[in-house]
Structure formats: C-alpha cells, structure tokens
Design a protein around this motif. Structure first.
Motif, PDB file in Angstrom:
ATOM      1  N   THR A  29      -3.911  -2.437  12.294  1.00  0.00           N
ATOM      2  CA  THR A  29      -3.717  -2.374  10.846  1.00  0.00           C
ATOM      3  C   THR A  29      -2.756  -1.261  10.469  1.00  0.00           C
ATOM      4  N   THR A  33       1.114  -2.101   9.215  1.00  0.00           N
ATOM      5  CA  THR A  33       1.386  -1.648   7.852  1.00  0.00           C
ATOM      6  C   THR A  33       2.488  -0.603   7.831  1.00  0.00           C
ATOM      7  N   ILE A 104      -0.535   1.598   0.388  1.00  0.00           N
ATOM      8  CA  ILE A 104      -0.799   0.341   1.104  1.00  0.00           C
ATOM      9  C   ILE A 104      -1.832   0.565   2.210  1.00  0.00           C
ATOM     10  N   SER A 108      -5.436  -1.261   2.758  1.00  0.00           N
ATOM     11  CA  SER A 108      -5.686  -1.940   4.032  1.00  0.00           C
ATOM     12  C   SER A 108      -6.969  -1.460   4.691  1.00  0.00           C
ATOM     13  N   TRP A 149      -2.318 -10.395   5.423  1.00  0.00           N
ATOM     14  CA  TRP A 149      -1.502  -9.180   5.350  1.00  0.00           C
ATOM     15  C   TRP A 149      -0.634  -9.120   4.090  1.00  0.00           C
ATOM     16  N   THR A 152      -1.487  -7.671   0.455  1.00  0.00           N
ATOM     17  CA  THR A 152      -1.667  -6.219   0.483  1.00  0.00           C
ATOM     18  C   THR A 152      -0.341  -5.507   0.687  1.00  0.00           C
ATOM     19  N   LEU A 153       0.498  -6.010   1.581  1.00  0.00           N
ATOM     20  CA  LEU A 153       1.801  -5.388   1.827  1.00  0.00           C
ATOM     21  C   LEU A 153       2.700  -5.463   0.600  1.00  0.00           C
TER      22      LEU A 153
END
Length: 726
Positions: A29, A33, A104, A108, A149, A152-153
């Motif tokens: 993660t 990220t 971010i 996450s 993903w 959130t990104l």
C-alpha cells in the motif's frame, strides 16, 4: 545424533503469519501509493481536491484551536458534505505533514486497509473452508483490482463509509436470523454512520435492507415448500403455517427496528441534513450526472474490465451451483450485489470514480469465490490452468490500470488511469501569477470555462499551491454556475465581475472524462462564452487585454478587464438572451434573482422561497464594499398590471428609512413604468405597490435610501411574505 534429530522445525505461530501478511499489505500500500502520487505533476481540481483541502483546513484549525475545529465539524453536519469523515485523518496529517502524499497515505492506511481486511473477513463467512487462507487470499486479491486503488489515489476518502457498510454486512452474516438482540442496534448504527460520512451510502443501506428482506421471503418460501414435502397430512401442514408466518413477521420487525435505529441516529446527530435528504429531490437536482445506460455500462466495463466481470459471474454462479458457499451468506451477498448493480447501473447511473466503491466489494467477493471454487472442485492440469490464466489476467489488468502509460486495449481489460500530469504546468503558473498581479485586492474574476482541463477550481488550487497559506485565497475566481440542473443563471456573477478569463475553444466536461456529466448540461457556462466570443452588448463593458496563455490541448486563454458598470437595460437584455439560449430554467433558479448579490455568497443567498408563491428577501451587505444588495429582478410571468405585497422590517433602529421602487421592463431592456413608496420604522406599513405597463417581461424591485443614494449596511431591509399578483 544426526542433524535432523538436533534441529526441530516448527511452524511459526498463527499470529506471526497474520503479522507477516499484514506487513506485506501495508508495504504494498505504501509503496504503490508513494510511487503513484510522486509521479503526478498537476493541479488538482473539483472532487480530486475537495476533501484534500477540507482535511488540511481541519488539521490546521485543530492545530491552532481544537475547540474551534470541533465546532466546525459539528456545524458541518447539517451540510451535504460534512467534515466528520476527515476527522480520523487529522492526526496523520499533523504528524506527517500537509503534502498530497501524506493525505493519500492517510486515506489508504486509515480507511482502505481496514476495508480490505473486512472484505477478507466477509469472504471467510461466504466460503466455508480454510478461513485464514480465504481471508488473506481475498485481501491480497484486492490489491489486483485497480478500482480498489484509483478512487483513493484521485483524492476520494469515501472508502471511510464503505468500512461501516462492510462492518454491517459482516455482523449480519454472523447472525442472519438476528437472534442476538444487540446486533439490531449495532447494524443500525453502522449503516447510519456510513450515511453520516457520505450521503450516497444511503443507497448501500437501501441495498442492505432490500437484500435482507428478499432473503427473508426466499427462506419463507423455501420453508413452506419443505413443509409441504415433509408432511403428508394437511393437518400437519396447516399446523406449521402460522409458525412460518410468525418467523417472517419477526424478520420484518427486526429489519424495521434496524431501519428505525439508523433513522433515529441520523436525526439525532444530523437532523437538518437528514430532513434535507428526505425532502430534496436529488434525482432531478443531479440529473446532469446521470448518464445514459449505454454510457454507464461502457464506463463500468472500463473501470474493471469485462474479463473481471466474467470471472465474477462465473465465481458466484459456480459457487452457488456447486454448493461450495454458505447458503445464507451466498443469498445475501448475491442479492446485495444485484441490487447495488441495479441502483448504480440502471437507476442512478452516476459515472464518477468514487461510486465504484459500491461495486468493488461485489467484484472482489466474486473473484475470491471463483478462485476457491476452482481450487476445490477442479483437479489436475485443468485446475492449475484455470487459476493460472485468471491470475495472469488480473496481474496484467492491474498493471494496465495503474502504470503511467497510455495503453488502449480492448474492454476485456480495465481502462488506463495513470498518474495525473499537466504538460502545460508552467503556463498555468504564469496565468495564475498574472491574475494575482491584475487583481491584488480580491477583485472578482469570472472564469469562462468549466472542463477537466480548465476551470476556476484549477486556478484556485494552483494559487494555493504556489503561494503561502495567508495569501492563497486572495485570487478570487468565480467558478459557478457550471451545471444546468444544479445552478442558476450566471447574470449576477457576471455583473459583479471585474475581470473575465475566456478559454477558446469552449471548455466543457466531455463524456470520456473521469469527472463526467451527461451531454448538453453546461449551457449556463456556454452562454457566457458566447457573450464574449460573439461580442454581446454586456461584453462591450469589458476590454480585451493583450496577454494570452497557451494551455494543453490547443486551448488559448484571454483576459478581459471591466471598463464600466453594466446598466440595468443591458442587464435585462442580457438576461432575456440567456433565457432564450438556455431553454429550461436552471435547476435551483428561483422566480427572484438578485442583480447585486455578493459573489462571496452562495446562489439565492439573498432570496429564499417560503412557500410556492411567497418569498423572503434580505438586502445583505456586499463584502469588500460599503453597499448592500438592493436590486431584485422577478423572472416569473407577469401581466400588464402587477401588484407586489409583503411585510417590511428594518432590524437596525438607527436607519432613518428606505424607499422602494418597482419598475417594469420589456424584452428590449426599456423601462415601461414605475411606482415608489417610502418606509421607515415609524410608518409601520407593509409593501404594497401597483404598477401597470404594456408588454412587460420583467419586474425590478429596488431598495434605496430615502435620499436616493446607495444604502449602507446600517439600513439592511427584510421583506417577508413577498408576493406578486398578476
């Protein structure tokens, strides 16, 4: 004594295995990220910046004054987007800084990671073998789904609401019959918490209740069928039927108590928000976001890849047909998934990325079911071929979705969602710095364009990034109205603007954009673009400056400076032209429109609707000015004879009095007739003006000082029960 007799090999304790896999998931993660966000070079905008900015503001406020920060969060509970979901991120931001990467990563690790673990736990309830292996295989499998993903990104923190929905499902699957009384208020609380964090999780709650209700009916029908098969005598069958109906009734009561618990919590914690959610017609208000069925199906094929959906379908079908799944869990999860698909693909049809989090859990559980059903039912080379092919597809699919390369494959694979990079970053910086020098005192700047490439929010966020916190807000760009179904006519904002920034060609949201609208929903933006590019009369009050800026995709930006105020006649003619071009009235446009409303306030700030035909008007002060909002135009239909009535109130006793003038205007912007009256606290009379004229189109109500000069803040006037009789 041999070597193997001295050394004993022991499997590590289970908690060490769990710790290893948890560390692995956290490591992946953080790595993914960090690499992804560090590859971006852009100015974020709209949803991609909204909660990021709100979270940083909350963290800064908490650093300066925790009490004030808490008050801000509590006050936000009455709004559609509150700050409650940002609160858990504040300690992370205070500890690791205010960078985009820090934000971010906080989402996450605080929201997405628990969400993955919860889906693993749900999968273990669905697949009744090797619970620890099922759990961790599902968690690891979630890493191969790009849509676990991408939202959130892109800056969305809506997964926080998903955590509570997943908890509610997990609690329910542990006790489908709801035999433990405490599960009822617990599930109600969890669903309410999800809705409090983000309003659209109300649809997840609807899917939850729908799935649980249908499951109760299915089990009722199955039990009746089994009773008929088990008992040969009608007497025995009849004796059992009341018991079955009682079970169905009890299930209904328990689900009703869950719903009542959720509603009670929502009303207690956020009553204004809940009442608004129950009374506002969001379907019509957000019709601009509701895409045609073909478009939304195409988007969701791109979001996941058709191959993913095929594996999900095979997984659930095979798992149910081979009876490899726990029946009660399989029924509920399948019904919840079908209802969610119906909601988001057929009813709502919203195409933004963060709405995929309603379907990602279904996709993941279907994939997990596919892999475990394949492993348990097939043998030999067929098993390994199926698992190998599916695994290779998911790895390639994840790479296609996340790597920073423009890859155009068939819809068998996911679409490409690379890190955001602007090739014209430097030119945007030049434009922002030019506007800051041009308008150093917060002069209003109208941004004529609202696309994902050029809009007012991009310029504001660029200014925030480039300049220190104490000065970033001084760039006063106007970014609304933008959307027909949500906003109002753009006339008041245009009248107040001292500068206009026009991008050519016309900048609008495209059907292929990530932040997407349905076509032909930005006429409120296009009409201002046409006013400048076609040299309407109101555009002649501005002067074109020589500076130009070249942005990506062939966009040229020009800047206009206001030379003189726009007179009433021109304003009326401009509004008439706007109404002819914008066929349907914008979604939140009232019958009264304020011509001098402060651009620092929301639309319809000075005007509110009390009932179908009654309004309230308040002459609010205009920020950065000694004047107040005093001119109100009536857009409803009128006849040759018009009477305006209302109750007047001057809150400030030091105000000597005001004059009210009522004028009729035709479509050419010519004054037809007028009537006036004086009002003071001593007179204690109501508004009662009658005016007649030939072929009037608009009615203008003005509030003036008794000396016919501009009113000051001292003479703020309230008009209640304002009515127009025609």
């Amino acid at each position: 004594m041999g070597l193997f007799e001295v050394v004993s090999f022991k499997l590590p304790p289970k908690f060490l295995i769990d710790g290893f896999f948890l560390f692995l998931v956290v490591l992946v993660t953080v790595a993914v990220t960090s690499i992804y966000v560090s590859s971006e070079h852009t100015f974020y905008w709209w949803d991609y910046a909204g909660y990021n900015t709100a979270t940083l503001n909350t963290a800064n406020l908490y650093r300066d004054s925790p009490d004030q920060a808490w008050r801000g969060v509590i006050e936000s509970l009455s709004k559609e987007k509150n700050l409650l979901i940002s609160l858990p991120l504040v300690p992370f931001i205070l500890l690791f800084g205010e960078s985009r990467l820090s934000y971010i990563l906080s989402v996450s690790l605080i929201y997405v990671l628990p969400f993955r673990l919860l889906l693993g736990a749900i999968s273990a309830k669905l697949i009744p073998v090797y619970p620890r292996r099922v759990f961790w295989s599902t968690v690891l499998l979630s890493l191969l789904i790009p849509m676990s993903w991408i939202p959130t990104l892109r800056g969305y923190l809506d997964t926080g609401g998903c955590v509570f929905v997943a908890l509610a499902i997990l609690v329910y699957l542990q006790d489908v019959k709801l035999k433990s009384w405490w599960n009822i208020p617990l599930i109600g609380f969890l669903l309410a918490a999800a809705i409090l964090l983000r309003r659209h999780f109300a649809y997840s709650a609807i899917a939850f209740f729908g799935a649980a209700t249908l499951q109760a009916f299915i089990e009722f029908i199955v039990l009746i069928y089994r009773r008929k098969m088990a008992f040969s005598s009608s007497k025995d069958k009849d004796a059992r039927v009341p018991f079955l109906y009682r079970c169905l009734f009890e299930s209904g009561v328990k689900l009703g108590l869950i719903a009542a618990t959720s509603l009670s919590i929502l009303m207690l914690v956020a009553g204004d928000f809940t009442r608004s959610a129950l009374t506002v017609d969001y379907r019509n208000l957000y019709v601009a976001w509701s895409l045609p069925v073909n478009d939304i199906l195409t988007r969701y094929a791109d979001f996941y890849g058709l191959g993913t959906w095929l594996l999900v379908l095979i997984g659930f079908s095979a798992g149910i047909l081979t009876r490899m799944l726990v029946p009660a869990a399989a029924i509920f999860v399948s019904l919840f998934g079908v209802l969610s698909l119906i909601e988001w693909l057929l009813v709502l049809r919203y195409g933004y990325l963060h709405y995929t989090i309603h379907l990602t859990p279904i996709a993941l559980l279907g994939l997990s079911t596919f892999f475990w059903t394949t492993w348990l039912t097939l043998k030999g080379k067929v098993r390994y071929f199926m698992l190998g092919a599916a695994g290779l597809y998911l790895v390639v699919n994840a790479a296609v979705g996340l790597i920073p390369l423009k890859i155009d494959l068939s819809r068998l694979f996911v679409g490409n969602f690379p890190p955001l990079v602007r090739s014209d970053y430097g030119e945007v910086v030049k434009l922002v710095e030019f506007l800051r020098k041009l308008a150093p005192n917060e002069e209003p700047i109208y941004i004529v364009g609202a696309s994902n490439n050029f809009n007012a929010n991009i310029l504001r966020q660029a200014n925030r990034k480039l300049n220190p916190p104490e000065g970033w807000w001084k760039l006063n760009t106007i970014g609304r109205p933008q959307i027909d179904s949500r906003d109002t006519y753009p006339l008041p904002e245009l009248l107040q603007s001292q500068y206009a920034v026009v991008a050519v060609p016309f900048q609008q949201v495209l059907p292929t954009d990530e932040q997407v609208l349905r076509s032909h929903e930005q006429d409120v933006v296009k009409v201002v673009y046409d006013a400048f590019t076609q040299n309407w009369e109101i555009a002649r009050d501005f002067q074109l400056l020589p500076e130009q800026f070249k942005l990506e995709n062939g966009v040229t930006v020009s800047v206009y400076r206001r030379m003189r105020p726009t007179d009433t006649g021109t304003a009326v003619r401009t509004l008439y032209a706007m109404q002819r071009q914008i066929v349907d009235r914008p979604g939140t446009q009232l019958d009264w429109i304020s011509l001098h409303q402060s651009i620092y306030t929301s639309a319809n700030y000075s005007v509110s609707q009390e009932s179908d035909n009654l309004y309230k008007i308040v002459t609010h002060p205009i920020k950065n000015s000694k004047k107040i909002d005093t001119s109100f135009l009536y857009l409803g239909s009128i006849s040759a004879k018009v009477k305006v009535t209302g109750k007047l109130n001057l809150p400030n006793k030091q105000c000597p009095g005001v004059a009210l003038r009522l004028t009729l205007w035709d479509k050419q912007g010519k004054l037809v007739n007028s009537a006036e009256m004086a009002y003071s606290q001593k007179s204690a009379i109501g508004l009662n003006l009658l005016v007649e004229g030939k072929n009037p189109i608009y009615l203008l109500l003005e509030v003036l000082s008794s000396s016919k000069q501009d009113l000051t803040n001292q003479c703020q006037l309230e008009i209640n029960n304002l009515a127009v009789s025609r």
